[in-house]
Design an enzyme around this catalytic site. Sequence first.
Site, PDB file in Angstrom:
ATOM      1  N   LYS A 102       0.834  -1.204   0.000  1.00 35.96           N
ATOM      2  CA  LYS A 102       0.000   0.000   0.000  1.00 35.96           C
ATOM      3  C   LYS A 102       0.874   1.262   0.000  1.00 35.96           C
ATOM      4  O   LYS A 102       2.097   1.185   0.237  1.00 35.96           O
ATOM      5  CB  LYS A 102      -0.934  -0.044   1.212  1.00 35.96           C
ATOM      6  CG  LYS A 102      -1.968  -1.180   1.137  1.00 35.96           C
ATOM      7  CD  LYS A 102      -2.956  -1.110   2.294  1.00 35.96           C
ATOM      8  CE  LYS A 102      -4.020  -2.189   2.179  1.00 35.96           C
ATOM      9  NZ  LYS A 102      -5.057  -2.060   3.250  1.00 35.96           N
ATOM     10  N   HIS A 116      -1.948  -5.528   1.400  1.00 41.15           N
ATOM     11  CA  HIS A 116      -3.234  -6.162   1.085  1.00 41.15           C
ATOM     12  C   HIS A 116      -2.974  -7.597   0.670  1.00 41.15           C
ATOM     13  O   HIS A 116      -1.936  -7.904   0.076  1.00 41.15           O
ATOM     14  CB  HIS A 116      -3.912  -5.430  -0.080  1.00 41.15           C
ATOM     15  CG  HIS A 116      -5.090  -6.186  -0.654  1.00 41.15           C
ATOM     16  ND1 HIS A 116      -6.352  -6.124  -0.100  1.00 41.15           N
ATOM     17  CD2 HIS A 116      -5.179  -7.054  -1.706  1.00 41.15           C
ATOM     18  CE1 HIS A 116      -7.164  -6.916  -0.798  1.00 41.15           C
ATOM     19  NE2 HIS A 116      -6.485  -7.479  -1.773  1.00 41.15           N
ATOM     20  N   ASN A 164      -2.157   0.143   6.762  1.00 43.68           N
ATOM     21  CA  ASN A 164      -1.670  -1.127   7.312  1.00 43.68           C
ATOM     22  C   ASN A 164      -0.788  -1.907   6.341  1.00 43.68           C
ATOM     23  O   ASN A 164      -0.750  -3.130   6.351  1.00 43.68           O
ATOM     24  CB  ASN A 164      -2.848  -1.965   7.831  1.00 43.68           C
ATOM     25  CG  ASN A 164      -3.874  -2.266   6.752  1.00 43.68           C
ATOM     26  OD1 ASN A 164      -3.674  -1.919   5.589  1.00 43.68           O
ATOM     27  ND2 ASN A 164      -4.953  -2.931   7.118  1.00 43.68           N
ATOM     28  N   GLU A 196      -9.743 -10.013  -8.075  1.00 38.70           N
ATOM     29  CA  GLU A 196      -8.754  -8.948  -7.887  1.00 38.70           C
ATOM     30  C   GLU A 196      -7.614  -9.060  -8.896  1.00 38.70           C
ATOM     31  O   GLU A 196      -7.165  -8.045  -9.448  1.00 38.70           O
ATOM     32  CB  GLU A 196      -8.209  -9.003  -6.463  1.00 38.70           C
ATOM     33  CG  GLU A 196      -9.257  -8.637  -5.418  1.00 38.70           C
ATOM     34  CD  GLU A 196      -8.773  -8.833  -3.992  1.00 38.70           C
ATOM     35  OE1 GLU A 196      -9.574  -8.594  -3.074  1.00 38.70           O
ATOM     36  OE2 GLU A 196      -7.607  -9.230  -3.787  1.00 38.70           O
ATOM     37  N   TYR A 235     -12.388  -2.418  -3.925  1.00 37.94           N
ATOM     38  CA  TYR A 235     -13.014  -2.403  -2.599  1.00 37.94           C
ATOM     39  C   TYR A 235     -14.545  -2.365  -2.709  1.00 37.94           C
ATOM     40  O   TYR A 235     -15.206  -1.742  -1.882  1.00 37.94           O
ATOM     41  CB  TYR A 235     -12.499  -1.219  -1.778  1.00 37.94           C
ATOM     42  CG  TYR A 235     -11.094  -1.408  -1.242  1.00 37.94           C
ATOM     43  CD1 TYR A 235     -10.773  -2.498  -0.430  1.00 37.94           C
ATOM     44  CD2 TYR A 235     -10.092  -0.485  -1.520  1.00 37.94           C
ATOM     45  CE1 TYR A 235      -9.485  -2.675   0.068  1.00 37.94           C
ATOM     46  CE2 TYR A 235      -8.799  -0.654  -1.019  1.00 37.94           C
ATOM     47  CZ  TYR A 235      -8.508  -1.745  -0.219  1.00 37.94           C
ATOM     48  OH  TYR A 235      -7.240  -1.916   0.287  1.00 37.94           O
TER      49      TYR A 235
HETATM   50  P1  IDP Z   1      -8.052  -6.785   4.981  1.00 37.09           P
HETATM   51  O1  IDP Z   1      -7.188  -5.766   4.270  1.00 37.09           O
HETATM   52  O2  IDP Z   1      -7.333  -7.368   6.167  1.00 37.09           O
HETATM   53  O3  IDP Z   1      -8.608  -7.834   4.064  1.00 37.09           O
HETATM   54  P2  IDP Z   1     -10.704  -5.584   4.998  1.00 37.09           P
HETATM   55  O4  IDP Z   1     -11.736  -5.786   6.051  1.00 37.09           O
HETATM   56  O5  IDP Z   1     -10.916  -6.219   3.657  1.00 37.09           O
HETATM   57  O6  IDP Z   1      -9.286  -5.990   5.607  1.00 37.09           O
HETATM   58  O7  IDP Z   1     -10.575  -4.011   4.823  1.00 37.09           O
HETATM   59  C1  IDP Z   1      -9.871  -3.462   3.719  1.00 37.09           C
HETATM   60  C2  IDP Z   1      -9.002  -2.337   4.201  1.00 37.09           C
HETATM   61  O8  IDP Z   1      -9.835  -1.272   4.653  1.00 37.09           O
HETATM   62  C3  IDP Z   1      -8.120  -2.670   5.421  1.00 37.09           C
HETATM   63  O9  IDP Z   1      -6.909  -3.312   5.061  1.00 37.09           O
HETATM   64  C4  IDP Z   1      -7.872  -1.294   5.980  1.00 37.09           C
HETATM   65  O10 IDP Z   1      -6.887  -0.595   5.225  1.00 37.09           O
HETATM   66  C5  IDP Z   1      -9.231  -0.620   5.758  1.00 37.09           C
HETATM   67  N1  IDP Z   1     -10.146  -0.769   6.904  1.00 37.09           N
HETATM   68  C6  IDP Z   1     -10.832  -1.870   7.262  1.00 37.09           C
HETATM   69  N2  IDP Z   1     -11.594  -1.666   8.350  1.00 37.09           N
HETATM   70  C7  IDP Z   1     -11.379  -0.378   8.686  1.00 37.09           C
HETATM   71  C8  IDP Z   1     -11.887   0.465   9.746  1.00 37.09           C
HETATM   72  O11 IDP Z   1     -12.695   0.030  10.584  1.00 37.09           O
HETATM   73  N3  IDP Z   1     -11.439   1.745   9.776  1.00 37.09           N
HETATM   74  C9  IDP Z   1     -10.560   2.237   8.846  1.00 37.09           C
HETATM   75  N4  IDP Z   1     -10.065   1.482   7.838  1.00 37.09           N
HETATM   76  C10 IDP Z   1     -10.460   0.197   7.759  1.00 37.09           C
HETATM   77 MG    MG Z   2      -9.951  -7.647   2.518  1.00 31.85          MG
END
Ligand code: IDP
Ligand code: MG
Length: 140
Positions: free
Chosen positions: A11, A117, A114, A128, A51
Site C-alpha cells: 500500500k 493487502h 496497514n 482482484e 473495494y
Molecule cells: P483486509 O485488508 O485485512 O482484508 P478488509 O476488512 O478487507 O481488511 O478491509 C480493507 C481495508 O480497509 C483494510 O486493510 C484497511 O486498510 C481498511 N479498513 C478496514 N476496516 C477499517 C476500519 O474500521 N477503519 C478504517 N479502515 C479500515
Molecule cells: Mg480484505
Amino acid sequence: MAVETTLVLIKPDGVRRGLAGEVIARIERKGLRIVGMKLLRMSSELSDRHYAAHVQKGFYPELKAFMTGGPVIAIAARGENAIAHWRNLMGATNPANAAPGSLRGDFCTTVTENVVHGSDSAESAATELALWFAPSEIVE
Ligand code: IDP
Ligand code: MG
C-alpha cells in the site's frame, strides 16, 4: 493442497516508507513465487472496484483517499495455499490484533494505513487479479 495465486498490494504507506524490500523478502522466504509485479497509482475507479465490498462503509472515503494518494506495488504471488499463507504473513487487519512477526504486527499502528493487502478467498483472488493484471502480465 491447491496451487493458488493471490494478489498482494504494497500500500502507499509501505512504498513511501521504503518497506517494499521487506515485503518482497517475506514473500520469497516463505517460498511463494512472484509471477507478476508492477508499480502504479490506483485510480479512483480501480479503488471502487477493488473495494466493492467496502464502498458503502463509513471508513471508505478515508481508505480511498489513502489508497489513491501515492504509488502502490501490485504483486501476483503463487504457491501451495498462497492465499492463506499470505494472510498469515500479513497479520490481522487491525494492527492492534496483528501478531508480532507479521507485517502488520511489526510495521504499523493504524487500521487504515496497514502496509499490505492480500486476497481473502479464491473467489476474491480471481476477481482482484483480473482487475490489477492483464493475462500477459502474469509471467511463468
Ligand atoms: P483486509 O485488508 O485485512 O482484508 P478488509 O476488512 O478487507 O481488511 O478491509 C480493507 C481495508 O480497509 C483494510 O486493510 C484497511 O486498510 C481498511 N479498513 C478496514 N476496516 C477499517 C476500519 O474500521 N477503519 C478504517 N479502515 C479500515
Ligand atoms: Mg480484505
